[in-house]
Design a protein around this motif. Structure first.
Motif, PDB file in Angstrom:
ATOM      1  N   VAL A 138      47.566  10.279 -47.803  1.00  0.00           N
ATOM      2  CA  VAL A 138      47.402   9.054 -47.121  1.00  0.00           C
ATOM      3  C   VAL A 138      46.558   9.123 -46.041  1.00  0.00           C
ATOM      4  CG1 VAL A 138      48.998   7.345 -46.079  1.00  0.00           C
ATOM      5  CG2 VAL A 138      49.814   8.446 -48.048  1.00  0.00           C
ATOM      6  N   GLN A 139      45.838   7.850 -46.174  1.00  0.00           N
ATOM      7  CA  GLN A 139      44.693   7.680 -45.114  1.00  0.00           C
ATOM      8  C   GLN A 139      44.981   6.297 -44.375  1.00  0.00           C
ATOM      9  OE1 GLN A 139      40.865   8.812 -46.245  1.00  0.00           O
ATOM     10  NE2 GLN A 139      41.053  10.301 -44.558  1.00  0.00           N
ATOM     11  N   LEU A 140      45.168   6.154 -43.142  1.00  0.00           N
ATOM     12  CA  LEU A 140      44.842   4.601 -42.479  1.00  0.00           C
ATOM     13  C   LEU A 140      43.678   4.681 -41.867  1.00  0.00           C
ATOM     14  CD1 LEU A 140      48.071   5.021 -43.044  1.00  0.00           C
ATOM     15  CD2 LEU A 140      48.254   3.507 -41.131  1.00  0.00           C
ATOM     16  N   GLN A 141      42.758   3.604 -41.873  1.00  0.00           N
ATOM     17  CA  GLN A 141      41.377   3.415 -41.325  1.00  0.00           C
ATOM     18  C   GLN A 141      41.618   2.135 -40.460  1.00  0.00           C
ATOM     19  OE1 GLN A 141      38.676   5.548 -41.893  1.00  0.00           O
ATOM     20  NE2 GLN A 141      37.906   4.416 -40.075  1.00  0.00           N
ATOM     21  N   ALA A 142      41.543   2.154 -39.156  1.00  0.00           N
ATOM     22  CA  ALA A 142      41.393   0.930 -38.419  1.00  0.00           C
ATOM     23  C   ALA A 142      39.993   0.629 -38.075  1.00  0.00           C
ATOM     24  CB  ALA A 142      42.046   1.495 -37.121  1.00  0.00           C
ATOM     25  N   PHE A 143      39.772  -0.854 -38.089  1.00  0.00           N
ATOM     26  CA  PHE A 143      38.433  -1.428 -37.997  1.00  0.00           C
ATOM     27  C   PHE A 143      38.545  -2.352 -36.583  1.00  0.00           C
ATOM     28  CE2 PHE A 143      36.648   0.613 -41.472  1.00  0.00           C
ATOM     29  CZ  PHE A 143      37.687   0.538 -42.299  1.00  0.00           C
ATOM     30  N   GLY A 144      37.648  -2.533 -35.846  1.00  0.00           N
ATOM     31  CA  GLY A 144      37.531  -3.602 -34.904  1.00  0.00           C
ATOM     32  C   GLY A 144      37.829  -3.030 -33.647  1.00  0.00           C
ATOM     33  N   GLY A 145      37.823  -3.586 -32.597  1.00  0.00           N
ATOM     34  CA  GLY A 145      38.088  -3.290 -30.971  1.00  0.00           C
ATOM     35  C   GLY A 145      36.785  -3.063 -30.409  1.00  0.00           C
ATOM     36  N   SER A 149      48.390   6.057 -51.659  1.00  0.00           N
ATOM     37  CA  SER A 149      50.020   5.544 -52.069  1.00  0.00           C
ATOM     38  C   SER A 149      50.065   4.142 -52.082  1.00  0.00           C
ATOM     39  CB  SER A 149      51.103   6.354 -50.763  1.00  0.00           C
ATOM     40  OG  SER A 149      52.168   6.168 -51.351  1.00  0.00           O
ATOM     41  N   THR A 150      51.249   3.728 -52.358  1.00  0.00           N
ATOM     42  CA  THR A 150      51.457   2.303 -52.427  1.00  0.00           C
ATOM     43  C   THR A 150      52.704   2.370 -51.153  1.00  0.00           C
ATOM     44  OG1 THR A 150      53.576   2.857 -54.036  1.00  0.00           O
ATOM     45  CG2 THR A 150      51.472   2.085 -55.138  1.00  0.00           C
ATOM     46  N   PHE A 151      52.498   0.696 -50.552  1.00  0.00           N
ATOM     47  CA  PHE A 151      53.330   0.839 -49.233  1.00  0.00           C
ATOM     48  C   PHE A 151      54.021  -0.445 -49.422  1.00  0.00           C
ATOM     49  CE2 PHE A 151      51.084   4.505 -47.505  1.00  0.00           C
ATOM     50  CZ  PHE A 151      49.784   4.347 -47.854  1.00  0.00           C
ATOM     51  N   SER A 152      54.249  -1.199 -50.364  1.00  0.00           N
ATOM     52  CA  SER A 152      54.993  -2.455 -50.575  1.00  0.00           C
ATOM     53  C   SER A 152      56.227  -2.586 -49.788  1.00  0.00           C
ATOM     54  CB  SER A 152      54.818  -3.055 -51.786  1.00  0.00           C
ATOM     55  OG  SER A 152      55.595  -2.072 -52.697  1.00  0.00           O
ATOM     56  N   GLY A 153      56.973  -1.586 -50.082  1.00  0.00           N
ATOM     57  CA  GLY A 153      58.195  -1.545 -49.247  1.00  0.00           C
ATOM     58  C   GLY A 153      58.428  -1.112 -47.593  1.00  0.00           C
ATOM     59  N   ASP A 154      57.175  -0.779 -47.281  1.00  0.00           N
ATOM     60  CA  ASP A 154      57.141  -0.399 -45.779  1.00  0.00           C
ATOM     61  C   ASP A 154      56.957  -1.208 -44.793  1.00  0.00           C
ATOM     62  OD1 ASP A 154      55.531   2.621 -47.062  1.00  0.00           O
ATOM     63  OD2 ASP A 154      57.658   2.013 -47.202  1.00  0.00           O
ATOM     64  N   TYR A 155      57.313  -0.921 -43.666  1.00  0.00           N
ATOM     65  CA  TYR A 155      56.812  -1.866 -42.387  1.00  0.00           C
ATOM     66  C   TYR A 155      55.540  -1.403 -42.010  1.00  0.00           C
ATOM     67  CZ  TYR A 155      61.510  -3.277 -41.132  1.00  0.00           C
ATOM     68  OH  TYR A 155      62.703  -3.882 -41.135  1.00  0.00           O
ATOM     69  N   PHE A 156      54.655  -2.369 -41.712  1.00  0.00           N
ATOM     70  CA  PHE A 156      53.310  -2.010 -41.242  1.00  0.00           C
ATOM     71  C   PHE A 156      53.192  -2.720 -39.758  1.00  0.00           C
ATOM     72  CE2 PHE A 156      50.372  -2.851 -45.288  1.00  0.00           C
ATOM     73  CZ  PHE A 156      51.192  -2.027 -45.891  1.00  0.00           C
ATOM     74  N   GLY A 157      52.801  -1.817 -38.903  1.00  0.00           N
ATOM     75  CA  GLY A 157      52.613  -2.157 -37.529  1.00  0.00           C
ATOM     76  C   GLY A 157      51.261  -1.791 -36.698  1.00  0.00           C
ATOM     77  N   ASN A 186      49.845   1.590 -38.186  1.00  0.00           N
ATOM     78  CA  ASN A 186      51.114   2.427 -38.365  1.00  0.00           C
ATOM     79  C   ASN A 186      51.693   1.936 -39.940  1.00  0.00           C
ATOM     80  OD1 ASN A 186      54.328   2.393 -38.431  1.00  0.00           O
ATOM     81  ND2 ASN A 186      53.494   4.440 -37.657  1.00  0.00           N
ATOM     82  N   ILE A 187      52.201   2.814 -40.561  1.00  0.00           N
ATOM     83  CA  ILE A 187      52.937   2.416 -41.731  1.00  0.00           C
ATOM     84  C   ILE A 187      54.420   3.411 -41.556  1.00  0.00           C
ATOM     85  CG2 ILE A 187      53.622   2.551 -44.058  1.00  0.00           C
ATOM     86  CD1 ILE A 187      50.472   1.886 -44.358  1.00  0.00           C
ATOM     87  N   THR A 188      55.509   2.452 -41.752  1.00  0.00           N
ATOM     88  CA  THR A 188      56.996   3.417 -41.525  1.00  0.00           C
ATOM     89  C   THR A 188      57.624   3.077 -42.513  1.00  0.00           C
ATOM     90  OG1 THR A 188      56.627   3.445 -39.314  1.00  0.00           O
ATOM     91  CG2 THR A 188      58.807   3.501 -40.179  1.00  0.00           C
ATOM     92  N   CYS A 189      58.247   3.986 -43.315  1.00  0.00           N
ATOM     93  CA  CYS A 189      59.452   3.629 -44.268  1.00  0.00           C
ATOM     94  C   CYS A 189      60.711   4.008 -43.405  1.00  0.00           C
ATOM     95  CB  CYS A 189      59.124   4.750 -45.410  1.00  0.00           C
ATOM     96  SG  CYS A 189      60.382   4.322 -46.746  1.00  0.00           S
ATOM     97  N   THR A 219      62.941   9.422 -43.796  1.00  0.00           N
ATOM     98  CA  THR A 219      61.780   8.379 -43.356  1.00  0.00           C
ATOM     99  C   THR A 219      60.473   9.123 -43.203  1.00  0.00           C
ATOM    100  OG1 THR A 219      61.596   6.995 -41.494  1.00  0.00           O
ATOM    101  CG2 THR A 219      62.246   9.137 -40.853  1.00  0.00           C
ATOM    102  N   TYR A 220      59.187   8.264 -43.118  1.00  0.00           N
ATOM    103  CA  TYR A 220      58.035   8.693 -42.867  1.00  0.00           C
ATOM    104  C   TYR A 220      57.222   7.783 -42.012  1.00  0.00           C
ATOM    105  CZ  TYR A 220      56.932   5.984 -47.061  1.00  0.00           C
ATOM    106  OH  TYR A 220      57.030   5.171 -48.101  1.00  0.00           O
ATOM    107  N   ASN A 221      56.133   8.388 -41.416  1.00  0.00           N
ATOM    108  CA  ASN A 221      55.301   7.582 -40.602  1.00  0.00           C
ATOM    109  C   ASN A 221      54.070   8.126 -40.718  1.00  0.00           C
ATOM    110  OD1 ASN A 221      55.777   5.878 -37.988  1.00  0.00           O
ATOM    111  ND2 ASN A 221      57.346   7.353 -37.647  1.00  0.00           N
ATOM    112  N   TYR A 222      52.974   7.045 -40.914  1.00  0.00           N
ATOM    113  CA  TYR A 222      51.644   7.507 -41.088  1.00  0.00           C
ATOM    114  C   TYR A 222      50.782   6.620 -39.878  1.00  0.00           C
ATOM    115  CZ  TYR A 222      52.898   8.878 -45.928  1.00  0.00           C
ATOM    116  OH  TYR A 222      53.510   9.369 -46.935  1.00  0.00           O
ATOM    117  N   TRP A 223      49.990   7.238 -39.442  1.00  0.00           N
ATOM    118  CA  TRP A 223      48.986   6.571 -38.401  1.00  0.00           C
ATOM    119  C   TRP A 223      47.756   6.679 -38.701  1.00  0.00           C
ATOM    120  CZ3 TRP A 223      51.581   4.629 -34.341  1.00  0.00           C
ATOM    121  CH2 TRP A 223      52.768   5.053 -33.985  1.00  0.00           C
ATOM    122  N   GLY A 224      47.029   5.682 -38.346  1.00  0.00           N
ATOM    123  CA  GLY A 224      45.624   5.277 -38.396  1.00  0.00           C
ATOM    124  C   GLY A 224      45.071   6.204 -37.051  1.00  0.00           C
ATOM    125  N   GLN A 225      43.504   6.150 -37.018  1.00  0.00           N
ATOM    126  CA  GLN A 225      42.991   7.279 -35.988  1.00  0.00           C
ATOM    127  C   GLN A 225      43.022   6.569 -34.574  1.00  0.00           C
ATOM    128  OE1 GLN A 225      41.418   5.248 -37.935  1.00  0.00           O
ATOM    129  NE2 GLN A 225      39.378   4.423 -37.000  1.00  0.00           N
TER     130      GLN A 225
END
Length: 117
Positions: A1-8, A26-34, A95-98, A103-109
């Motif tokens: 799983v990869q999260l890529q942030a843009f902007g700033g 992966s698929t994340f439709s059931g997770d929290y995005f933050g 961040n994506i959290t289930c 439970t799991y947590n994914y973070w962008g850079q």
């Protein structure tokens, strides 16, 4: 799983910040995005979060001047903060959290946002 942030980057006080984040692997439709942020010398804090059903929650510090959105079909999320203040300066992380078991947590850079006064 990869999260890529843009902007700033460098933005002026009173201006508008737009961040986006794309997730893959992966698929994340059931997770929290933050979005979280961490200022120098401070702990990482929640800025905004949105549930799978589209219900947002905002930190008091950005309530009323922020909008978080998610696009499940594209596994993307965005954050807009207007009326920027110098205290919004921080590294922002998507961040994506289930809240499932396990439970799991994914973070962008992380992406640096500096608000100049």
């Amino acid at each position: 799983v990869q999260l890529q942030a843009f902007g700033g980057g460098l933005v002026q006080a009173g201006g508008l910040l737009t961040l986006s984040c794309a997730a893959s692997g992966s698929t994340f439709s059931g997770d929290y995005f933050g979005w979280y942020r961490q200022a120098p010398g401070k702990e990482r804090e929640l800025v905004a979060r949105i549930s799978s059903g589209g219900r947002p929650n905002y930190a008091d510090s950005v309530e009323g001047r922020s909008t978080i959105s998610r696009y499940n079909a594209k596994n993307t999320m965005s954050l807009q903060i207007n009326s920027l203040k110098p205290e919004d300066t921080a590294v922002y992380y998507c961040n994506i959290t289930c809240l499932c078991s396990p439970t799991y947590n994914y973070w962008g850079q992380g992406t640096q946002v500096t608000v100049s006064s």
